[in-house]
Write an enzyme that holds these catalytic residues in place. Structure first.
Site, mmCIF file in Angstrom:
data_model
loop_
_atom_site.group_PDB
_atom_site.id
_atom_site.type_symbol
_atom_site.label_atom_id
_atom_site.label_comp_id
_atom_site.label_asym_id
_atom_site.label_seq_id
_atom_site.Cartn_x
_atom_site.Cartn_y
_atom_site.Cartn_z
ATOM 1 N N GLU A 32 -3.077 3.962 -3.531
ATOM 2 C CA GLU A 32 -4.120 4.900 -3.969
ATOM 3 C C GLU A 32 -4.864 4.420 -5.213
ATOM 4 O OE1 GLU A 32 -1.530 8.253 -4.171
ATOM 5 O OE2 GLU A 32 -1.763 8.748 -2.045
ATOM 6 N N ASP B 212 5.042 11.692 3.716
ATOM 7 C CA ASP B 212 6.417 11.485 3.261
ATOM 8 C C ASP B 212 7.405 11.989 4.314
ATOM 9 O OD1 ASP B 212 4.544 11.736 1.124
ATOM 10 O OD2 ASP B 212 6.148 11.999 -0.329
HETATM 11 O O1 IFM Z 1 2.535 10.831 -0.256
HETATM 12 C C1 IFM Z 1 2.720 10.384 -1.552
HETATM 13 C C2 IFM Z 1 1.741 9.263 -1.809
HETATM 14 O O2 IFM Z 1 1.969 8.171 -0.939
HETATM 15 C C3 IFM Z 1 1.828 8.783 -3.236
HETATM 16 N N1 IFM Z 1 1.607 9.896 -4.145
HETATM 17 C C4 IFM Z 1 2.566 10.991 -3.947
HETATM 18 C C5 IFM Z 1 2.523 11.522 -2.529
HETATM 19 C C6 IFM Z 1 3.564 12.637 -2.346
HETATM 20 O O3 IFM Z 1 4.844 12.135 -2.532
#
Ligand code: IFM
Length: 735
Positions: free
Chosen positions: A468, A330
Site C-alpha cells: 500500500e 486477511d
Molecule cells: O489487510 C491489511 C492490509 O493488507 C495491510 N493493512 C492492514 C489491513 C488489515 O489488517
C-alpha cells in the site's frame, strides 16, 4: 515485566479458585502466563501493557468475545474500546461507517481498586483464564477462573473466590454493565441474590440485529460473614446479526447453563477443546516457546469463527476494536486456509459470510458499470464497502484513504479462499454448488475490468496491490496473477459442470483474457516487476531506512516513499504464496532475493509470508528469523498495536509458515492425487508434528530431516520431496 517482553512460561500449577479442584497440570507449551503474584500493582501501572494482555487473554467462542479485562474494573470498557463484542453485530459509526456494537462486560466484581493484577494464566488446552491476585495492602486474595463455552456459543462462566476485606460492598450479582445503544441501567442485584438473568437485557443494532444478555450470579455464603465469598456467574448472550433475538431463548439457555453448573460446563469445555486440539495440534519438538506461540495462534483462530451460519471474522477477530470489526482479505487468505485444514465447519461459515454478500458485490460491480461481482476492500454487516474515505496522519492532517476504491485484488482473494477450502476438504460439490456463482461472477468481473491495448494485451489499470506504499499503479503483478488465476479456475469449473447458463459461452473468453493478461515477468532476470514502472523507481532498500519491521511511510513520508522501491509487505511474493501454479516455475528464488531486501514489513501480514517462502526455498534458518518476527508482532507487541486486538492474519500466517513452509505441505486443488509434504526444518528443531484434515481424513505428520511419518485412518498417496508413496492405515515413514 517489560512492555516488550514476551510472556515467560513460569513454572507452577495453573491457579484456580480454591476448592474447585479443576486445574490442569501446568504445561509451559500450553499455558500463557502473565505477571506474578508478587508483581503488578494494578492496571494503571502500565495502561499499554494492560490492554495488550487483554487482547492476549480474550476468550471467544466465535460468537461473542470478551477481552481479558480484570474483574476489578467497572465493567472493563476503557480505551481502546469495549470489552465485549459479538461477531457480525455492527452499528453505524462516524469515520468508519460501521463498528461492532459494544456489549456489557459480564466479569466485573465489586472488589477494591487497590487489588494487584497478580498472575494470570491462559490455558490453551481448555480456554480457561485464571487469576490469582493479592490485595494492595497485602490483605486478602482473589482467585478467579473464567471461560467462554466452546459448545454453547454466547455462554460465559466466571467463578471467583474473594476475600471479605477486598469486597467494596457493591452488588456482587449483575456485574453486567449496560453499554449498548438501546437500553440503559445496571442489570445487577444485591449480593446473595440469584437469578437476575430472569430479565435479559436487550441491545439492538439499527441494522436489524441485536443481542440479549442474561446473567445469573450465585454468591455463597449469602449473608456476609466476614469470610471469603465464592461467586459463580453465568452469562448468556443470544446474538443475531440480522433479526431481533428472542428473550425466551436467553432465559432457556441461562436455565440450562444453571442446571449444569460451572463444574459440568467446564468438563464439557475440556471435551470440546480436546476434540479441537486433536484435529489441529502443532508441536515443534526442541522449541517449547515456539510451540506455545503456534498453539496461541491456533487458539485465537479457532476462537474467532462460528461453526454455524455465517462467520464475520474481522481483522482483529473478537479480540479488540481496531479496524472496527471490518472483514478484510486477511480473513480469506490468512485465516480461512487454517480453518479449512483444522476446523472445516468454521471455514465453511467464513465462506458463508462472503456467499451471502454476493449480491452486494454484484451491485458494486454494476455501480462501476461492469458485469460480475466486486467484493469490498472492507466489509461489515451487508457487504457494502465500508472502507473509511480518509484518516489522520501522524501530523494530525486529514489524508485520503484510497484502498476502498483501488485495492481490488480482494475480489480474487475471496474466490481463492473458496477454492482453497475445497482443496483441503476435497469437496468439489462446494465449488460446483454454493460457490459456483461466486467463482463465475468474480471471473466475469475481471473479464470486464481489463483494458485491451492495440496489440490485444490485457491490462488492469489504477489499482493498489498488497504493497500500500504505492497507490494507483497499473498492472500490479499480484493483482493480475490473481485475476488470471480467478479467470482460469472459473472457466475450469464451468467446463466441468457443463452448460448451466450463459457462462458456458463465456468460459473460453475468460481463458483467452487470462492468457492475454500481462504479468510483468522478465525472462532475463526471472523476476516479476511489481507494477508497470516499479523498476524505474529509486532503488532504496528497507534497511536504508531503519531496521525492519518498520513503518517506512512514517520515516520518509508517503510521497517520497512512493518514489522508492521500498514495499510495505509481500506483494509479488504473495503470488508465490497463494498461487505458485500461476507463477513461472523456478521463479521463487529470484523474486525472494529481490523483494526481501526491499520489504519494510510495515504490515503484520508480511513476515509470515516471507518465512513460508524462505522455508519453501530451502532456507529454513532465515525463515525461522522471520517467523520469530511474526510471533513477536503480538506476543511482544512489536508494533505497539496489539492493545487494539490480535492481528488475526498474522496468527494465520504463523500457522501457514509452519505447515506450508517448514512442513512443506502443499494443497492446490480439490482433485490433487497426492498430498505434497516437503519439510525444511531449521537447525534447532528435532521434529515438527502437525495435524491436518485432508479430504476428510485426519492426518498426523511427523516431519524430520530424514523423512516424514504419515499416520492416517485411510489409504492415501503422498509425495515427499518428489518420492510418491502409498500410505495404508495406520501409517508409515516415508524417507
Ligand atoms: O489487510 C491489511 C492490509 O493488507 C495491510 N493493512 C492492514 C489491513 C488489515 O489488517
Amino acid at each position: 515485566m517489560t512492555r516488550s517482553a514476551a510472556p515467560a512460561p513460569v513454572d507452577g500449577p495453573t491457579p484456580l479458585p480454591a476448592g474447585t479442584g479443576m486445574g490442569l497440570p501446568f504445561d509451559p507449551t500450553w499455558c500463557l502466563v502473565v505477571g506474578d503474584d508478587r508483581e503488578g500493582t494494578g492496571p494503571a501501572d502500565d495502561a499499554g501493557l494492560a490492554t495488550v494482555v487483554e487482547s492476549w487473554c480474550c476468550l471467544a467462542d466465535g460468537t461473542v468475545g470478551t477481552r481479558g479485562v480484570l474483574e476489578d474494573e467497572s465493567g472493563g470498557d476503557h480505551p481502546p474500546g469495549p470489552a465485549v463484542v459479538a461477531a457480525g453485530l455492527y452499528e453505524p459509526a462516524e469515520g468508519v461507517s460501521e463498528t461492532l456494537v459494544p456489549l456489557p462486560s459480564w466479569c466485573a466484581l465489586p472488589v477494591a481498586g487497590s487489588l494487584r493484577t497478580g498472575r494470570r494464566v491462559l490455558d490453551l488446552r481448555d480456554g480457561v483464564l485464571t487469576r490469582r491476585a493479592a490485595g494492595g495492602g497485602g490483605g486478602g486474595e482473589l482467585w478467579s477462573a473464567r471461560f467462554a463455552c466452546a459448545e454453547r456459543p454466547g455462554t460465559g462462566v466466571l467463578v471467583a473466590e474473594v476475600a471479605a476485606e477486598l469486597l467494596t460492598g457493591g452488588p456482587v450479582g449483575g456485574g453486567c454493565r449496560v453499554g449498548g445503544p438501546d437500553e440503559g441501567g445496571p442489570a445487577g442485584s444485591s449480593a446473595g441474590q440469584a437469578g437476575e438473568g430472569a430479565v435479559p437485557r436487550r441491545w439492538r443494532s439499527p441494522f436489524g440485529g441485536g443481542a440479549l444478555v442474561a446473567t445469573d450470579t450465585r454468591v455463597t455464603p449469602e449473608a456476609r460473614s466476614g469470610g471469603p465469598v465464592t461467586v459463580e456467574r453465568l452469562a448468556v448472550h443470544v446474538v443475531s446479526a440480522h433479526r431481533a433475538p428472542r428473550r425466551a431463548e436467553a432465559s432457556r439457555r441461562l436455565a440450562r447453563a444453571r442446571e449444569l453448573g460451572p463444574a459440568a460446563l467446564l468438563a464439557e469445555q475440556r471435551r470440546a477443546w480436546g476434540k479441537r486440539w486433536a484435529a489441529a495440534d502443532v508441536e515443534i519438538v526442541g522449541d517449547p516457546e515456539l510451540t506455545l506461540a503456534v498453539r496461541f495462534s491456533l487458539f485465537h483462530l479457532l476462537s474467532s469463527a462460528a461453526r454455524r451460519g455465517e462467520a464475520a471474522v474481522g481483522a482483529r477477530g473478537l479480540t479488540g476494536p481496531a479496524y472496527a470489526g471490518h472483514v478484510f482479505w486477511d480473513t480469506d487468505v490468512f485465516v480461512l486456509p487454517v480453518l479449512a485444514a483444522v476446523a472445516p465447519r468454521q471455514a465453511r461459515a467464513v465462506l458463508e459470510y462472503r456467499l451471502r454478500r454476493l449480491d452486494a458485490a454484484r451491485a458494486r460491480a454494476g455501480g462501476n458499470g461492469r458485469r460480475g461481482a466486486r467484493f469490498p476492500w472492507e466489509s461489515a454487516h451487508d457487504g457494502r464497502d465500508v472502507t473509511p474515505r480518509s484518516g489522520v496522519d501522524q501530523h494530525g492532517t486529514q489524508v485520503p484513504i484510497r484502498t476502498g476504491d483501488l485495492e481490488e485484488h480482494v475480489t480474487a482473494d475471496v474466490a481463492w479462499g473458496a477454492w482453497r477450502y475445497a482443496a483441503w476438504t476435497g469437496d468439489w460439490s462446494f465449488l460446483t454448488g454454493p460457490a459456483y456463482p461466486l467463482l463465475v461472477e468474480t471471473a466475469r468481473y475481471w473479464a470486464a475490468r481489463v483494458r485491451r491495448d492495440a496489440q490485444g494485451a490485457a491490462h488492469i489499470d489504477h489499482v493498489i496491490g498488497p504493497d500500500e506504499y504505492h497507490e494507483d499503479v497499473d498492472d500490479n503483478a499480484f493483482t493480475n496473477l490473481m485475476a488470471r488465476w480467478n479467470l482460469r479456475r472459473a472457466a475450469e469449473l464451468v467446463e466441468r459442470v457443463g452448460p448451466r447458463g450463459s457462462e458456458a459461452d463465456e468460459a473460453g473468453g475468460w481463458r483467452e483474457t487470462a492468457d492475454a493478461l500481462v504479468d510483468g515477468y522478465d525472462r532475463a532476470t526471472g523476476r516479476y516487476e511489481q507494477f508497470a514502472g516499479y523498476d524505474r523507481l529509486a532503488p532504496v532498500m528497507a534497511a536504508d531506512l531503519g531496521t525492519p519491521p518498520l513503518a517506512a511511510d512514517l520515516v520518509l513520508g508517503p510521497e517520497r516513499l512512493a518514489a522508492t522501491q521500498v514495499v510495505k509487505q509481500a506483494d509479488v511474493l504473495m503470488a508465490h504464496f497463494l498461487v505458485p501454479g500461476e507463477t513461472e516455475p523456478g521463479s521463487l528464488d529470484a523474486n525472494l532475493r529481490h523483494y526481501l531486501s526491499r520489504c519494510a514489513h510495515g504490515s503484520s501480514l508480511s513476515p509470515s509470508v516471507h518465512a513460508t517462502l524462505l522455508a519453501r526455498d530451502g532456507r529454513p534458518d532465515e525463515a525461522l528469523d522471520l517467523l520469530a518476527v511474526a510471533v513477536a508482532v503480538d506476543l511482544e507487541d512489536l508494533t505497539e498495536t496489539t492493545g487494539g486486538g490480535l492481528h488475526l492474519a498474522n496468527l494465520g500466517g504463523i500457522w501457514q509458515a509452519v505447515v506450508h513452509g517448514f512442513a512443506g505441505v502443499a494443497v492446490e486443488r480439490p482433485d490433487d492425487p497426492a498430498l505434497v509434504i516437503e519439510p525444511h526444518l531449521p537447525g534447532g528443531w528435532d521434529e515438527l508434528k502437525v495435524t491436518v484434515g485432508w479430504h476428510g481424513a485426519e492426518l498426523h505428520l511427523t516431519c524430520r530431516r530424514d523423512g516424514v511419518h504419515v499416520s492416517s485412518p485411510v489409504a492415501l498417496t503422498v509425495r515427499v520431496h518428489g518420492t510418491v508413496a502409498r500410505i495404508e492405515p495406520p501409517g508409515r515413514w516415508v524417507g
